[in-house]
Design a protein around this motif. Structure first.
Motif, PDB file in Angstrom:
ATOM      1  N   SER A  89       7.975  -9.812   9.966  1.00 26.08           N
ATOM      2  CA  SER A  89       6.673 -10.194  10.498  1.00 26.08           C
ATOM      3  C   SER A  89       6.832 -11.848   9.858  1.00 26.08           C
ATOM      4  CB  SER A  89       5.314 -10.087   9.012  1.00 26.08           C
ATOM      5  OG  SER A  89       4.175 -10.358   9.981  1.00 26.08           O
ATOM      6  N   ASP A  90       7.129 -12.235   9.313  1.00 25.48           N
ATOM      7  CA  ASP A  90       8.063 -13.681   8.516  1.00 25.48           C
ATOM      8  C   ASP A  90       8.853 -13.970  10.362  1.00 25.48           C
ATOM      9  OD1 ASP A  90       7.339 -11.625   6.818  1.00 25.48           O
ATOM     10  OD2 ASP A  90       7.588 -13.628   5.369  1.00 25.48           O
ATOM     11  N   ARG A  91       9.366 -13.530  10.337  1.00 27.48           N
ATOM     12  CA  ARG A  91      10.186 -13.627  11.876  1.00 27.48           C
ATOM     13  C   ARG A  91       9.100 -13.740  12.973  1.00 27.48           C
ATOM     14  NH1 ARG A  91      13.474 -12.743  15.830  1.00 27.48           N
ATOM     15  NH2 ARG A  91      15.828 -13.930  15.892  1.00 27.48           N
ATOM     16  N   LEU A 136      -1.547 -11.561   4.055  1.00 29.64           N
ATOM     17  CA  LEU A 136      -0.158 -12.539   4.083  1.00 29.64           C
ATOM     18  C   LEU A 136       0.334 -13.117   5.236  1.00 29.64           C
ATOM     19  CD1 LEU A 136       2.675 -13.803   2.768  1.00 29.64           C
ATOM     20  CD2 LEU A 136       3.148 -10.887   2.301  1.00 29.64           C
ATOM     21  N   SER A 137       0.455 -12.296   6.651  1.00 31.46           N
ATOM     22  CA  SER A 137       0.829 -12.574   7.824  1.00 31.46           C
ATOM     23  C   SER A 137       0.035 -13.833   8.522  1.00 31.46           C
ATOM     24  CB  SER A 137       1.173 -11.608   8.538  1.00 31.46           C
ATOM     25  OG  SER A 137       2.043 -10.552   8.445  1.00 31.46           O
ATOM     26  N   VAL A 138      -0.740 -13.099   8.440  1.00 33.21           N
ATOM     27  CA  VAL A 138      -2.258 -14.388   8.625  1.00 33.21           C
ATOM     28  C   VAL A 138      -1.951 -15.573   8.167  1.00 33.21           C
ATOM     29  CG1 VAL A 138      -4.579 -14.696   9.046  1.00 33.21           C
ATOM     30  CG2 VAL A 138      -4.084 -12.321   9.460  1.00 33.21           C
ATOM     31  N   PHE A 150       7.109 -20.316   0.114  1.00 35.52           N
ATOM     32  CA  PHE A 150       7.892 -19.571  -0.472  1.00 35.52           C
ATOM     33  C   PHE A 150       6.835 -18.095   0.374  1.00 35.52           C
ATOM     34  CE2 PHE A 150       9.585 -22.318  -3.063  1.00 35.52           C
ATOM     35  CZ  PHE A 150      11.193 -22.393  -2.935  1.00 35.52           C
ATOM     36  N   ASP A 151       7.591 -17.098   0.903  1.00 34.14           N
ATOM     37  CA  ASP A 151       7.039 -15.568   0.865  1.00 34.14           C
ATOM     38  C   ASP A 151       6.677 -14.853  -0.635  1.00 34.14           C
ATOM     39  OD1 ASP A 151       6.794 -13.344   1.162  1.00 34.14           O
ATOM     40  OD2 ASP A 151       6.192 -13.518   3.408  1.00 34.14           O
ATOM     41  N   LEU A 152       6.461 -14.930  -1.583  1.00 34.13           N
ATOM     42  CA  LEU A 152       6.501 -14.516  -2.543  1.00 34.13           C
ATOM     43  C   LEU A 152       5.739 -12.818  -2.933  1.00 34.13           C
ATOM     44  CD1 LEU A 152       5.524 -18.174  -4.577  1.00 34.13           C
ATOM     45  CD2 LEU A 152       7.607 -16.907  -4.628  1.00 34.13           C
ATOM     46  N   ALA A 153       5.654 -12.190  -1.910  1.00 41.79           N
ATOM     47  CA  ALA A 153       5.175 -11.002  -1.408  1.00 41.79           C
ATOM     48  C   ALA A 153       6.057  -9.904  -2.144  1.00 41.79           C
ATOM     49  CB  ALA A 153       5.764 -10.380  -0.038  1.00 41.79           C
ATOM     50  N   HIS A 154       7.421 -10.329  -2.453  1.00 40.24           N
ATOM     51  CA  HIS A 154       8.487  -9.251  -3.713  1.00 40.24           C
ATOM     52  C   HIS A 154       8.721  -9.996  -4.804  1.00 40.24           C
ATOM     53  CE1 HIS A 154       8.952  -5.849  -0.996  1.00 40.24           C
ATOM     54  NE2 HIS A 154       8.940  -6.801   0.095  1.00 40.24           N
ATOM     55  N   TYR A 155       8.175 -11.319  -5.111  1.00 45.98           N
ATOM     56  CA  TYR A 155       8.095 -12.145  -6.540  1.00 45.98           C
ATOM     57  C   TYR A 155       6.743 -11.698  -7.272  1.00 45.98           C
ATOM     58  CZ  TYR A 155      10.265 -15.802  -8.850  1.00 45.98           C
ATOM     59  OH  TYR A 155      10.978 -16.757  -9.874  1.00 45.98           O
ATOM     60  N   HIS A 157      -1.048  -8.827  -1.952  1.00 46.69           N
ATOM     61  CA  HIS A 157      -1.538  -8.259  -3.524  1.00 46.69           C
ATOM     62  C   HIS A 157      -1.128  -7.142  -3.680  1.00 46.69           C
ATOM     63  CE1 HIS A 157      -3.914 -12.158  -3.790  1.00 46.69           C
ATOM     64  NE2 HIS A 157      -3.385 -12.128  -5.512  1.00 46.69           N
ATOM     65  N   TYR A 158      -1.368  -6.307  -3.011  1.00 47.28           N
ATOM     66  CA  TYR A 158      -0.340  -4.512  -3.182  1.00 47.28           C
ATOM     67  C   TYR A 158       0.291  -4.717  -2.904  1.00 47.28           C
ATOM     68  CZ  TYR A 158       1.178  -5.994   1.920  1.00 47.28           C
ATOM     69  OH  TYR A 158       1.928  -6.915   2.921  1.00 47.28           O
ATOM     70  N   LYS A 159       1.040  -4.870  -3.441  1.00 52.01           N
ATOM     71  CA  LYS A 159       2.729  -4.050  -3.855  1.00 52.01           C
ATOM     72  C   LYS A 159       2.632  -4.548  -5.909  1.00 52.01           C
ATOM     73  CE  LYS A 159       5.155  -6.026   0.372  1.00 52.01           C
ATOM     74  NZ  LYS A 159       5.737  -6.783   1.318  1.00 52.01           N
ATOM     75  N   TYR A 160       3.184  -5.836  -6.276  1.00 55.03           N
ATOM     76  CA  TYR A 160       3.009  -5.058  -8.355  1.00 55.03           C
ATOM     77  C   TYR A 160       2.251  -5.443  -8.113  1.00 55.03           C
ATOM     78  CZ  TYR A 160       8.507  -5.373  -7.038  1.00 55.03           C
ATOM     79  OH  TYR A 160       9.928  -5.015  -6.605  1.00 55.03           O
TER      80      TYR A 160
END
Ligand SMILES: *Cc1c(COP(=O)(O)O)cnc(C)c1O
Length: 427
Positions: A135-137, A105-107, A217-222, A242-245
């Motif tokens: 990381s986004d910041r 994601l950060s990459v 959009f950062d959709l990590a938690h979406y 792809h490692y969260k939900y």
């Protein structure tokens, strides 16, 4: 009262048409025996029982076919990304050509900002939220510095109004209406990781575009949490893990969306590598880079096949269960928790997450009213009893009932233990 809650939970579990999906996962054991009540799917999703065999298939392909694995077999490695994007299209509401699975994601945020943050004249700011994931910041600050800009001046951080917990979409709209001509890019989360607040993506994208800014959009938690319609959202780009939900394992390969309006050849500048080449020229080893049309053109390296395999297994489960049905159960689970907390534990717990179910996914963020120390104590108390939540400084307990593997009874266990803790500590 807690007895009623248990009865309700048992009844809801018995009626649950997705309940059997729990058996498709490994549920970690508690130290004292029995299964954990695992509420950390927002951080690292559990391992499904189908993951191991998908990885093993690739090991066998490598063992038996070696270099021919790129072009032969049921799923030639050459086509691995395309196949995953076909699967992802349904879950993300995007065209396969708008999707790519690569890097992490950060990459990807950095790579996409290389393309989508193009400061010009007075339009050179990036708008983010005040409590953005670190990381986004960092990525945003480094992009500004990369262009010779000062983050102190050009990174705009919008926070909740004084005394409020949540950021309203209207604040973003107001800011963009008054200062939008200075903003080159808005980078916004789909779901805020601390509070669990979900944002209205089309509304934010419309506001950014009306101001003449790009939006990502950062959709990590979406993703995998709330049904997603990337094309309808109108955003320029998006990225997620792809490692969260999505349960694809620690450090799983990430995903990106590039809206088709940006697919014209030789359009946006980007960092390049051979794997982003147009398929027809990929193995001609030509001198000049000719990008593949679509998001695939942002790839640099040939994909990590062993690491991509779990995503295939995970997406198959989502297809089978159906995101709409998962969302229905997800809301039922979190509504059960909200009702339990408000009716039984309101004297000790505050819910930070919006009550309106349209404004959240499955995660609830809780604060112990007695303060940070008590909060930490409760978090550890639960952990010792096999109820796995997480702690976010300074004082937030995050709990995410995930519809693929959590039961209503898990939620009941959670409530019961908090009630016991209150009786023990006199909190
Ligand atoms: C989880 C998460 C990350 C993690 O980034 P990686 O590069 O995958 O380590 C970044 N941003 C947000 C908003 C997250 O929730």
């Amino acid at each position: 009262m807690m007895e009623n809650l248990l009865e309700t939970a048992k009844k809801l579990d018995a009626e649950d048409r997705l309940g059997h999906f729990r058996d498709r996962f490994y549920i970690p054991a508690r130290s004292g025996g029995g299964e954990q009540a695992y509420f950390c799917g927002h951080s690292l999703g559990l391992q499904s029982r189908s993951v191991e065999s998908t990885i093993r298939e690739e090991l066998v392909a490598w063992r038996d076919r070696a270099v021919y694995g790129h072009f032969t077999g049921e799923l030639p490695w050459m086509d691995c990304n395309d196949a995953l994007c076909q699967q992802l299209a349904g879950l993300t509401g995007a065209q396969p050509s708008e999707l790519v699975v690569m890097n992490t994601l950060s990459v990807n945020l950095n790579l996409l900002m290389v393309s989508f943050f193009r400061p010009q004249g007075d339009r050179r700011k990036i708008l983010i939220e005040k409590h953005a994931f670190p990381s986004d910041r960092y990525a945003v600050a480094s992009q500004l510095q990369f262009h010779g800009l000062d983050p102190a001046e050009c990174m705009v951080e919008l926070g909740p109004e004084p005394g409020a917990q949540l950021i309203e979409e209207s604040q973003v709209e107001d800011y963009l209406r008054s200062h939008g001509d200075e903003v080159a890019l808005v980078l916004w989360p789909g779901v805020q990781y601390i509070t669990g607040q979900a944002f209205d993506l089309p509304r934010l994208a419309a506001a950014a575009h009306a101001a003449g800014s790009m939006i990502g959009f950062d959709l990590a938690h979406y993703i995998g949490n709330i049904p997603l319609s990337l094309d309808e959202s109108g955003c320029d780009f998006a990225a997620w893990c792809h490692y969260k939900y999505l349960n694809s394992g620690p450090g799983a390969v990430g995903g990106c969306f590039v809206n088709q309006r940006h697919h014209q050849a030789n359009g946006l500048p980007r960092f390049t590598g051979w794997w982003g080449n147009d398929r027809s020229s990929l193995f001609r080893m030509e001198h000049d880079f000719k990008p593949a049309r679509g998001a695939a053109g942002w790839q640099m390296s040939n994909p990590p096949i062993l690491a991509m395999a779990p995503i295939r297994a995970s997406l198959a489960l989502f297809e089978e269960a159906g995101m709409a049905r998962l969302r229905q159960k997800s809301l039922a689970l979190s509504d059960y928790l909200v009702t339990g907390i408000q009716s039984q534990l309101d004297d000790i717990l505050e819910i930070l997450t919006p009550g309106d179910s349209a404004r959240r996914g499955c995660q609830l963020s809780l604060r112990v009213r007695a303060g940070r120390e008590s909060g930490r104590e409760l978090f550890s108390y639960l952990e010792q009893r096999g109820i796995i939540t997480d702690w976010r400084e300074p004082d937030v307990i995050r709990v995410a009932p995930v519809p693929l593997y959590n039961r209503f009874e898990d939620c009941c266990t959670f409530l019961q233990h908090i009630s016991e803790w209150r009786a023990l500590t006199g909190s």
